[in-house]
Design an enzyme around this catalytic site. Structure first.
Site, PDB file in Angstrom:
ATOM      1  N   ASP A   1       0.838  -1.210   0.000  1.00 17.33           N
ATOM      2  CA  ASP A   1       0.000   0.000   0.000  1.00 17.33           C
ATOM      3  C   ASP A   1       0.868   1.253   0.000  1.00 17.33           C
ATOM      4  O   ASP A   1       2.007   1.234   0.472  1.00 17.33           O
ATOM      5  CB  ASP A   1      -0.905  -0.022   1.249  1.00 17.33           C
ATOM      6  CG  ASP A   1      -2.102   0.903   1.090  1.00 17.33           C
ATOM      7  OD1 ASP A   1      -2.330   1.419  -0.022  1.00 17.33           O
ATOM      8  OD2 ASP A   1      -2.812   1.111   2.086  1.00 17.33           O
TER       9      ASP A   1
ATOM     10  N   ASN B   1     -10.233  -2.610  -7.121  1.00 15.35           N
ATOM     11  CA  ASN B   1      -9.408  -1.585  -7.786  1.00 15.35           C
ATOM     12  C   ASN B   1      -9.937  -1.149  -9.157  1.00 15.35           C
ATOM     13  O   ASN B   1      -9.526  -0.121  -9.694  1.00 15.35           O
ATOM     14  CB  ASN B   1      -7.951  -2.059  -7.941  1.00 15.35           C
ATOM     15  CG  ASN B   1      -7.156  -2.030  -6.644  1.00 15.35           C
ATOM     16  OD1 ASN B   1      -6.203  -2.786  -6.474  1.00 15.35           O
ATOM     17  ND2 ASN B   1      -7.531  -1.155  -5.714  1.00 15.35           N
TER      18      ASN B   1
HETATM   19  C1  FPP Z   1      -1.613   0.341  -3.390  1.00 17.36           C
HETATM   20  O1  FPP Z   1      -1.226   1.683  -3.415  1.00 17.36           O
HETATM   21  C2  FPP Z   1      -1.028  -0.369  -4.498  1.00 17.36           C
HETATM   22  C3  FPP Z   1      -1.728  -0.882  -5.555  1.00 17.36           C
HETATM   23  C4  FPP Z   1      -3.180  -0.779  -5.682  1.00 17.36           C
HETATM   24  C5  FPP Z   1      -1.031  -1.558  -6.680  1.00 17.36           C
HETATM   25  C6  FPP Z   1       0.171  -2.399  -6.373  1.00 17.36           C
HETATM   26  C7  FPP Z   1       0.915  -2.614  -7.627  1.00 17.36           C
HETATM   27  C8  FPP Z   1       2.248  -2.540  -7.819  1.00 17.36           C
HETATM   28  C9  FPP Z   1       3.197  -2.342  -6.720  1.00 17.36           C
HETATM   29  C10 FPP Z   1       2.854  -2.607  -9.176  1.00 17.36           C
HETATM   30  C11 FPP Z   1       2.719  -3.849  -9.993  1.00 17.36           C
HETATM   31  C12 FPP Z   1       3.089  -5.132  -9.361  1.00 17.36           C
HETATM   32  C13 FPP Z   1       3.857  -6.118  -9.905  1.00 17.36           C
HETATM   33  C14 FPP Z   1       3.756  -7.497  -9.365  1.00 17.36           C
HETATM   34  C15 FPP Z   1       4.790  -5.916 -11.026  1.00 17.36           C
HETATM   35  P1  FPP Z   1      -2.334   2.807  -3.552  1.00 17.36           P
HETATM   36  O2  FPP Z   1      -2.419   3.204  -4.976  1.00 17.36           O
HETATM   37  O3  FPP Z   1      -3.616   2.332  -2.953  1.00 17.36           O
HETATM   38  O4  FPP Z   1      -1.688   3.945  -2.697  1.00 17.36           O
HETATM   39  P2  FPP Z   1      -2.457   5.015  -1.814  1.00 17.36           P
HETATM   40  O5  FPP Z   1      -3.237   4.267  -0.775  1.00 17.36           O
HETATM   41  O6  FPP Z   1      -1.338   5.814  -1.235  1.00 17.36           O
HETATM   42  O7  FPP Z   1      -3.318   5.803  -2.738  1.00 17.36           O
END
Ligand code: FPP
Length: 241
Positions: free
Chosen positions: A19, A67
């Site tokens: 996250d 998402n």
């Molecule tokens: C949460 O941060 C993260 C995600 C929804 C996506 C996770 C994906 C990756 C790290 C990249 C791709 C993965 C691989 C396996 C290559 P958020 O966007 O919810 O952050 P926030 O809560 O600060 O808005």
């Protein structure tokens, strides 16, 4: 390695809710997608670190069933990152003996992405090093619903009696079939919830929460999580001997 892992009580399976990509980017005045791109680089590094530390299975939450409700451009950027990962990681997996499995409902993904996932899973299936699970379009409840449907279909066909349904048969009907339950679940960036991640599998999992945003996550932080895990007493509802 297995003996050393046991002696030092290295968790066999670590799961991570990655996250904070968006907050990391915002803090730097960057678009959210840059946070995801940096997050993807960290995934690759942590996979190597986990292997090096003797962790046998690593599962990361890359995209949840919820998402899809994000802005279309962000969904597209995340899918493109995953697309690139599926295309470029085969050579690395072959070299590092990594076995990849994508968990989640893959049927809703674009066909080309489904095809690259199928290829990567097939080509790495016999690798007996690190098991690397990537959760895409994954939700714990959705996974249980799909498992219930599979079991109900077997019952309707007459190949399974309802009374034979057990904890094991439910585990075997999940996307994680054959993979041991996570010992340690890490969530980055301060939120104290599990957000529908591996809800069946984490019944006895130890949780570790850190304020660090995923793009800043390092091996040192992973080691701190493992050390915290090693200080815990796992009783599984029983008493310490
Ligand atoms: C949460 O941060 C993260 C995600 C929804 C996506 C996770 C994906 C990756 C790290 C990249 C791709 C993965 C691989 C396996 C290559 P958020 O966007 O919810 O952050 P926030 O809560 O600060 O808005």
């Amino acid at each position: 390695m297995e003996q050393e892992r046991q002696e030092r009580q290295i968790p066999r399976h670590v799961a991570i809710i990655m996250d904070g990509n968006g907050r990391w980017a915002k803090k730097r005045g960057l678009p959210r997608t840059m946070g995801h791109a940096q997050g993807a680089r960290v995934v690759e590094q942590i996979l190597e670190d986990a292997k090096d530390m003797g962790i046998r299975y690593l599962t990361v939450y890359a995209f949840s069933t919820e998402n899809w409700s994000r802005p279309a451009a962000e969904v597209k950027a995340l899918m493109n990152l995953l697309r690139t990962y599926m295309k470029t990681s085969l050579a690395k997996c072959a070299k590092n003996n990594v076995c990849i499995r994508v968990i989640g409902d893959k049927s809703k993904l674009d066909e080309d992405l489904q095809a690259s996932i199928a290829e990567l899973e097939k080509e790495t299936a016999d690798n007996d090093g690190t098991g690397f699970q990537i959760a895409i379009n994954y939700g714990g409840r959705d996974e249980l619903v799909r498992a219930a449907r599979r079991l109900a279909a077997a019952a309707a066909e007459g190949t399974l009696r309802p009374g034979e349904i057990s904890e094991q048969s439910i585990s075997d009907a999940l996307d994680t079939a054959g993979i041991p339950d996570p010992d340690l679940l890490i969530r980055t960036c301060g939120e104290l919830r599990i957000s529908n991640f591996m809800i069946w599998q984490s019944a006895y999992t130890e949780y570790y929460f850190t304020e660090t945003a995923w793009p800043d996550f390092t091996r040192a932080e992973l080691e701190r999580a493992v050390e915290a895990y090693q200080r815990r007493e796992r009783r599984y509802g029983g008493l310490v001997q």
